[in-house]
Each structure stands twice: as C-alpha cells, then as structure tokens.
Motif scaffolding. Structure first.
Motif, mmCIF file in Angstrom:
data_model
loop_
_atom_site.group_PDB
_atom_site.id
_atom_site.type_symbol
_atom_site.label_atom_id
_atom_site.label_comp_id
_atom_site.label_asym_id
_atom_site.label_seq_id
_atom_site.Cartn_x
_atom_site.Cartn_y
_atom_site.Cartn_z
ATOM 1 N N CYS A 90 0.845 -1.193 0.000
ATOM 2 C CA CYS A 90 0.000 0.000 0.000
ATOM 3 C C CYS A 90 0.879 1.240 0.000
ATOM 4 C CB CYS A 90 -0.916 0.002 1.218
ATOM 5 S SG CYS A 90 -1.776 1.568 1.458
ATOM 6 N N CYS B 284 0.133 3.307 3.565
ATOM 7 C CA CYS B 284 0.517 2.868 4.914
ATOM 8 C C CYS B 284 1.618 1.813 4.897
ATOM 9 C CB CYS B 284 -0.700 2.357 5.678
ATOM 10 S SG CYS B 284 -1.267 0.746 5.145
ATOM 11 N N ASN C 171 1.480 -1.281 4.147
ATOM 12 C CA ASN C 171 0.994 -2.635 4.383
ATOM 13 C C ASN C 171 1.241 -3.515 3.149
ATOM 14 O OD1 ASN C 171 -0.458 -4.802 5.420
ATOM 15 N ND2 ASN C 171 -2.417 -4.032 4.638
ATOM 16 N N CYS D 57 -6.690 -1.264 0.232
ATOM 17 C CA CYS D 57 -5.821 -1.763 1.294
ATOM 18 C C CYS D 57 -6.683 -2.196 2.476
ATOM 19 C CB CYS D 57 -4.842 -0.668 1.724
ATOM 20 S SG CYS D 57 -3.958 -1.079 3.246
ATOM 21 N N CYS E 71 -5.692 0.278 5.759
ATOM 22 C CA CYS E 71 -6.027 1.700 5.902
ATOM 23 C C CYS E 71 -7.162 2.133 4.972
ATOM 24 C CB CYS E 71 -4.797 2.565 5.665
ATOM 25 S SG CYS E 71 -4.316 2.677 3.934
ATOM 26 N N ASN F 127 -7.108 2.676 1.809
ATOM 27 C CA ASN F 127 -6.640 3.375 0.608
ATOM 28 C C ASN F 127 -6.974 2.554 -0.650
ATOM 29 O OD1 ASN F 127 -5.250 5.164 -1.024
ATOM 30 N ND2 ASN F 127 -3.268 4.163 -0.683
HETATM 31 ZN ZN LIG Z 1 -2.816 0.969 3.511
#
Ligand SMILES: [Zn+2]
Length: 453
Positions: free
Chosen positions: A11, A14, A16, A48, A51, A53
């Motif tokens: 991501c 963040c 991830n 994601c 978060c 996104n």
């Molecule tokens: Zn994220």
C-alpha cells in the motif's frame, strides 16, 4: 473466464503488504467495459485492508482493442515478479487474445504489440488512438498539477496563485476539482474532499471564470424573479390556458421557459398537454409548428424536473438515514447542514408523520429529536441578522418584539432593514398574514431605532 493473477503489493499510503488478485488482460473485444475502467483509473484498483486506501496495482497487463487495432503490453518496473515470469505471462495473454479472434481478424498489429512502462503511458496511448492529442493531454496534466498546487496552498498564497494562473482556470478546471473531491470521498477521505471543495469555492470567487459564472447565476436568479412576478400577476385562479399563453409569450426565450416550468411544474400536467394538443390541431398552419415545438420543449423540461426532484428526494432520504444511524449525530448534522434544504425538511416531516401513523413511538421520538437538533443547527448557521429577525418574529408578544429591537438594532445597523425586506419578500409569497404584520411592525420599529443613533 478471465485469467486472474495473484500478486504481492504494498500500500503506497501505509506500507501494508498484502496479496491482491488482478486481471492481467483488458480485452475490449471480450469486455467492453475494460476501456472505461482503464481510463477512470479503476482497472485493477484494490483497497488496502488496513487503511482503506484505494489504488491501482502495477502488474503485467495486456490491453487489446480490435476496432482501434491496438495491442499494448505493459511490464511495470519494480514489482515483485521476475522479468522472465512477466514475459511468459504476457506471451500467454497475447496468445489468448489472438486465439479468440477469427482468422480474418488476425491482423498485422497483433504481431507487433506496442509497449507501455506505466499505467499512465498505457492510458496515453489509448487516448491518442481516440484522437486525444498530446497537447490536450499535456493541458489536462497541467491542470491536474495546478489543482494540486492550489489545494496545498495556504490561505495567504491562494489569491496570488489563482491570479497567476487565471488563464488556465476554466469550467473544466473547476469540474476537475469536483471529480477529485468525489474520488477522495470514494477513497474514504472526507476531510480531503471537504478541503478540495472549500478551495474550489475560493477559486470561484478569485478567478475571472468564477466571476463570470457568478454573474451568470445572478442573471438566472433575476430571470427567475421576473418570471415569478409574471406568475404572481396571473393570480391564484390562473387556468392552464393562462400558463400556456405565458409560455407562448416566452416562446424562444428558453431561460424564461425553464424558470416557468420550474416554478409552476404542477400546471404542466397531462391535461395541460391535452389542451395544447387540441389547440395545436386547431391552430392555423403557420402557428402549428411553433406550438408543436413549444409542447416538446415543455415536455422535456417537466421530465428533467421530475428526474431532479426524484434524485433530490433520494439524496435527502439517504442523508436522513445517515443522521439516524449515527448514535450521536450532532457533529454529522453540523458538517452537513448545507445539505439540509426544503426537500430534506419535507422528507423528515413526512417520516415523522409516518412513524406517528404506525405508532412507532421510538422512531417518532428519535425523528423529532433529530428535527429539533437540525433546527438548532440551522439557526446557528444563519447570518446573525437573519437569526435576529427570526428571534423578533418568534417573540411571544409585539411588545417583547419591540423591546428586542430597541436594545439590539444598533448592533446590526442598516443591514437589518435589508434583511427585513428580504424576509418580507419570502413571507409575502407564502401569504402568511400574521407574520407579515409582525414583520412590518418590526421594520418600522427598527427604522425608528436606527434613526435615533
Ligand atoms: Zn494501507
């Protein structure tokens, strides 16, 4: 059955890492929607899980559009798939595209695929095949960058930046800001969306094109006022034939015609159209075409209004639901108070009545509580003069209203008289005699109080 690929992605917001499933083949021949998804940035977009996104996954991709004779391959750099594996995948995909075509459709372009290195590069090639020139794309990109600059600018810098870039700011530019705000909302970032919209409002106020738009809408408001005056002059007993005569008088003036249908939609009912049809058939040949065109135009306008009010009702119902779902809706109400209009209040009132009719005491109490909160929020949101006029109108007695004016009028000055006049216009159109009387009394009192200063 589309060929899906699993791919590890990170991501960009963040950091991830997660596994996404993407479709590496966008074949317009098999999936006509693929092109729209690519151009709107939704092709292989994932969310994601950490978060929220939403972003496009860079992955090996083959784009095919037989009508445009386009075959484009993309092998993005820096992804977690070895080059060799990417090449094999691309080869398989091209074979799949080719195998689905009839032999006579297997043309030269299939054996010489173009290449793109990024999603943007792919989009550019697809747009170019549609006749969108590199200059148009460059212009669009410049606008996009300017949107970003303006959104990031401080309040002090914004006026200067708008002035410097005034030539680039056109209606499409403002539209671009709206689209960007919508995308932020869709990506679960309402604060960003809100910020873009307030920047857009500032840009409208500061730019030449914004000034033109404001002037246009003032012109429209003036037209609406004049048409409203014409309608009022016909009196409460106006017949459908009176409305038809007025519409005929406006004739080619589409703005007036639009305002008329907007203000008096119920007058343009099926019976109106029946009467118009009769009148048209009896009219002399020279007039007939004019009447036919007028009838068609009015039908279009009524349909557009019905569609809009349907949409407005739906939006109001959704907003009401959002308020109801929030256990502590004060903040939500405050943030969305600009969406509360007459339609919303009508929907809310209808819901209260329906809850009462069904004797759903819990829901009815909840709705009434919401009603009170919204009225309070509307009051807080009012201009101070309007709030004061409101207080004067709702004072229990005339004497109390007088006392209020004598003690407070000086705080507001001349603007208070203008506000009284504006409120009087609204009240007059609603025909509320008691309110009108109080309003006139209050205005006289305010004039006296201000003269004493
Ligand atoms: Zn994220």
């Amino acid at each position: 059955m589309p060929m899906m690929t699993r791919i590890n992605v990170q991501c960009p917001r963040c950091g991830n890492m997660f596994e996404a499933v993407v479709n590496p083949l966008a074949d317009v021949a098999q999936d006509p929607e693929a092109k729209a998804r690519l151009l709107s940035g939704q092709l292989n977009a994932v969310q994601c899980p950490r978060c929220g996104n939403v972003f496009q996954v860079p992955s090996p991709l083959v784009y095919h559009d037989p009508q445009k004779e386009l075959l484009i391959t993309m092998m993005p750099m820096g992804i977690a798939m070895p080059k060799q594996q990417q090449e094999k995948l691309i080869g398989d995909l091209i074979r799949e595209v080719t195998n689905k075509l009839a032999p006579e459709q297997r043309k030269g372009y299939l054996f010489n695929p173009r290449q793109a290195l990024t999603m943007q590069g792919l989009v550019d090639q697809v747009l170019q095949a549609d006749g969108v020139t590199p200059e148009m794309m460059e212009d669009q990109r410049k606008k996009m960058r300017l949107v970003e600059t303006l959104v990031q600018a401080s309040d002090e810098d914004l006026p200067r930046l708008v002035q410097e870039n005034d030539a680039m700011i056109d209606p499409q530019f403002l539209q671009l800001m709206t689209l960007m705000a919508q995308r932020m909302l869709a990506e679960g970032r309402p604060d960003m969306a809100q910020h873009i919209i307030s920047t857009q409002q500032a840009v409208v106020e500061l730019s030449s094109v914004g000034q033109e738009l404001i002037a246009q809408s003032q012109q429209q408001e003036q037209t609406v006022r004049e048409v409203a005056e014409d309608v009022r002059a016909m009196g409460a007993r106006a017949q459908r034939s009176d409305f038809l005569n007025l519409a005929m008088k406006y004739g080619d003036d589409d703005e007036r015609l639009q305002a008329l249908v907007g203000l008096a939609r119920p007058a343009f009912d099926p019976q109106f159209f029946q009467e118009l049809t009769v009148k048209t058939s009896q009219a002399p040949a020279a007039e007939r075409e004019m009447l036919e065109n007028l009838g068609q135009r009015i039908a279009q306008l009524t349909a557009a209004i019905d569609q809009q009010s349907q949409l407005a009702l739906q939006e109001s119902a959704e907003l009401l639901q959002a308020f109801l779902n929030d256990p502590n809706p004060d903040e939500l109400i405050r943030d969305n108070i600009s969406l509360v209009d007459d339609t919303f209040m009508a929907v809310l009132t209808a819901n209260i009545q329906e809850a009462e009719r069904q004797r759903d005491i819990g829901l009815s109490a909840k709705l009434k509580d919401l009603y009170n909160k919204i009225v309070a929020a509307l009051r807080d949101n009012m201009q101070p003069e309007l709030r004061f006029v409101n207080d004067v109108l709702s004072a229990p007695t005339d004497d109390q209203a007088r006392a209020l004016i004598q003690s407070e009028a000086a705080t507001y000055g001349e603007r208070l008289l203008q506000m009284f006049d504006a409120v009087e216009d609204v009240m007059a159109s609603r025909g509320d005699q008691a309110m009108l009387r109080r309003l006139q009394l209050a205005r006289e009192e305010a004039e006296k109080a201000l003269a004493r200063l």
